[in-house]
Design an enzyme around this catalytic site. Structure first.
Site, PDB file in Angstrom:
ATOM      1  N   GLU A 331     -58.253 -31.483 -17.077  1.00 54.02           N
ATOM      2  CA  GLU A 331     -59.136 -32.748 -16.474  1.00 54.02           C
ATOM      3  C   GLU A 331     -58.100 -33.562 -15.712  1.00 54.02           C
ATOM      4  O   GLU A 331     -58.461 -34.185 -14.835  1.00 54.02           O
ATOM      5  CB  GLU A 331     -59.655 -33.114 -17.739  1.00 54.02           C
ATOM      6  CG  GLU A 331     -60.819 -34.168 -17.338  1.00 54.02           C
ATOM      7  CD  GLU A 331     -61.658 -34.634 -18.501  1.00 54.02           C
ATOM      8  OE1 GLU A 331     -62.904 -33.876 -18.360  1.00 54.02           O
ATOM      9  OE2 GLU A 331     -61.435 -35.309 -19.161  1.00 54.02           O
ATOM     10  N   HIS A 362     -52.891  -9.401 -31.433  1.00 54.06           N
ATOM     11  CA  HIS A 362     -53.846  -8.197 -31.602  1.00 54.06           C
ATOM     12  C   HIS A 362     -55.188  -8.557 -30.534  1.00 54.06           C
ATOM     13  O   HIS A 362     -56.001  -8.101 -31.116  1.00 54.06           O
ATOM     14  CB  HIS A 362     -54.317  -8.381 -33.080  1.00 54.06           C
ATOM     15  CG  HIS A 362     -53.185  -8.106 -33.903  1.00 54.06           C
ATOM     16  ND1 HIS A 362     -52.493  -6.992 -34.301  1.00 54.06           N
ATOM     17  CD2 HIS A 362     -52.413  -9.000 -34.651  1.00 54.06           C
ATOM     18  CE1 HIS A 362     -51.621  -7.100 -35.008  1.00 54.06           C
ATOM     19  NE2 HIS A 362     -51.464  -8.282 -35.487  1.00 54.06           N
ATOM     20  N   LYS A 471     -73.387 -33.135 -14.581  1.00 55.76           N
ATOM     21  CA  LYS A 471     -74.115 -34.053 -15.408  1.00 55.76           C
ATOM     22  C   LYS A 471     -75.446 -34.623 -14.780  1.00 55.76           C
ATOM     23  O   LYS A 471     -76.223 -34.724 -15.359  1.00 55.76           O
ATOM     24  CB  LYS A 471     -73.198 -34.907 -16.250  1.00 55.76           C
ATOM     25  CG  LYS A 471     -72.053 -34.537 -16.846  1.00 55.76           C
ATOM     26  CD  LYS A 471     -71.359 -35.663 -17.829  1.00 55.76           C
ATOM     27  CE  LYS A 471     -70.657 -36.588 -16.931  1.00 55.76           C
ATOM     28  NZ  LYS A 471     -69.844 -37.794 -17.818  1.00 55.76           N
TER      29      LYS A 471
END
Length: 502
Positions: A331, A362, A471
């Protein structure tokens, strides 16, 4: 030469065929010379793919871009957030280093708010409340969540703190289903108190608690916070516009941290960060870990062409650190124009990601060992672990060392399927122990490394306009999802809305 970039490209070309084992063989004191100790933190850059000559060119790059002066300007309270016309004073939340009137005023204001915060904690200590629900998102959530999870084993607080960030109602329901509203308090954290996720989750929490008696808020807009949820003003703690969300855990945004780990531990966290601040501000560039870490990131991105960066936390208590750093770094540095509005002339932030060891061995380590991309990484571990399972800790650190070595050095084989090409550079970071002081210093180091990178690239690390458009569009689309008549221009969105409405 273009501010030192051209010289560095020549060094990158010179080192193209050189392996990390070659560098270790050519510089026999490299393991010691490329290591730094800063308080409880140990850093080793010996497996990065540069030599002392290239490293000196990187420091010249920092001098050409006046990184030292940039630190001075930030600590003194100059408006280094140029796009929003704001000072950047998260460092003043934890210490008074510059002595300027702006920084001293910020430090004094922060100390007074902490006193209020501790008084609220004392009141809750005297109540029957056992659980706290912290509602926030992004910088209002990731930092506190990381610290609470990391320091839970040495907590001095008596409260269990639960975090809710996602607007998905399942997240809130999962939390509420396991708690008793009569023994629960809530904290709503939002800088503007206009964040959709926090407002929606806050309304659910308000109704579940039966009102605002045990509801608290943290905001740079305290009047709106108090009005929106009928919270008494004494239960609203302020923050300021000179503190960015992803740099705010040191402020009243750390209210849930102090509740979880205790006021003394919170002060130790601040002290650890303040100690690293003093180091970053005063230590010369060539010895400065924050500068070296930031320059190494620039080297790997711009001169080695690495498009991703991994963080491996070899301590389960730091499992949330990769997600926290992902926000802090991406950001802050995910910008395509410079501070003056002109396009950047080189790549900026790579994709940051990672996980916790040994689990990651893994899952995605196969791709690191035998895939086609070079992935630089930070490996973070602890020297001392206070749990009783010493054999486990030995095994954990053995795996940490083994993975770093194999990723860098590789291994040849007559069987092409068993060749490990190596060549993955890494930095090793070891904490003496996972204490509040060490964690505070570690986070502060990453904050300052990010700032160094932003100065080199000429971008603003303290705005985040890229999050706004999505947004805004979501707010426009919300009525359409509820069946209201709304003009939707995008044909794909329009078609999917029909399906979502059933």
């Amino acid at each position: 030469m273009h501010n030192g970039f051209d010289a560095l490209q020549l060094h990158a070309n010179r080192l193209r065929g050189v392996t990390i084992p070659d560098l270790l063989a050519a510089e026999l004191k490299r393991p010691e010379q490329y290591a730094r100790q800063v308080g409880p933190l140990y850093f080793n850059f010996a497996r990065q793919k540069y030599d002392c000559v290239a490293l000196e060119a990187l420091f010249a790059l920092a001098r050409n871009h006046n990184v030292a002066g940039a630190f001075q300007r930030m600590f003194c309270g100059e408006q280094v957030n140029v796009t929003e016309g704001r000072a950047v004073l998260h460092t003043a939340l934890r210490g008074d280093l510059s002595g300027t009137s702006v920084a001293v005023a910020a430090y004094t204001a922060a100390a007074k708010v902490r006193e209020r915060m501790y008084a609220l904690i004392a009141g809750l200590d005297a109540s029957e409340v056992t659980d706290i629900i912290s509602v926030g998102i992004g910088g209002s959530d990731l930092g506190p969540r990381l610290v609470v999870d990391a320091l839970r084993p040495i907590s001095q607080g008596r409260f269990r703190v639960h975090f809710v960030s996602n607007v998905d109602g399942a997240a809130m329901r999962r939390t509420l289903d396991m708690l008793d509203p009569s023994r629960t308090a809530g904290i709503l954290i939002s800088k503007t108190f206009g964040t959709q996720e926090t407002l929606l989750n806050g309304r659910i929490l308000y109704d579940w608690l039966g009102g605002s008696e045990r509801l608290y808020a943290v905001s740079a807009n305290p009047e709106r916070a108090a009005h929106a949820f009928d919270i008494v003003p004494t239960q609203v703690l302020p923050i300021w516009d000179w503190v960015g969300g992803r740099y705010s855990l040191w402020s009243a945004v750390g209210f849930p941290i102090a509740l979880a780990i205790g006021s003394q531990r919170f002060e130790e966290l601040l002290a650890g960060a303040a100690e690293f601040d003093a180091y970053a501000l005063r230590v010369p560039l060539e010895e400065n870990v924050a500068v070296l870490h930031g320059l190494t990131a620039v080297w790997n991105r711009n001169f080695l062409g690495c498009a991703t960066y991994a963080v491996m936390a070899y301590d389960q208590r730091l499992a949330l650190l990769p997600a926290y750093l992902q926000q802090l770094v991406m950001e802050s540095l995910g910008k395509r124009v410079k501070c003056d509005g002109t396009p950047v002339d080189r790549d900026t932030v790579p994709v940051w990601w990672g996980g916790v060891g040994t689990d990651v061995q893994h899952s995605f380590f196969q791709a690191l060992h035998q895939g086609t991309n070079i992935v630089p990484a930070d490996f973070i571990g602890t020297i001392r672990n206070d749990d009783p399972y010493t054999e486990n800790h030995f095994a954990l650190n053995a795996n940490l060392l083994a993975q770093i070595e194999v990723l860098a050095n590789g291994q040849l084989s007559d069987d092409p399927h068993r060749v490990y090409p190596g060549g993955n550079p890494s930095t090793l970071i070891l904490l003496d122990a996972l204490t509040p002081q060490a964690l505070g210093g570690l986070i502060a180091m990453y904050e300052h490394s990010v700032y160094v990178q932003s100065v080199i690239w000429g971008i603003n690390a303290f705005d985040q306009f890229g999050v706004e458009l999505g947004k805004h569009l979501a707010v426009q689309l919300l009525p359409a999802l509820k069946g209201e008549s709304v003009e939707v221009v995008d044909p794909v969105t329009r078609a999917v809305l029909v399906r979502l409405r059933g």
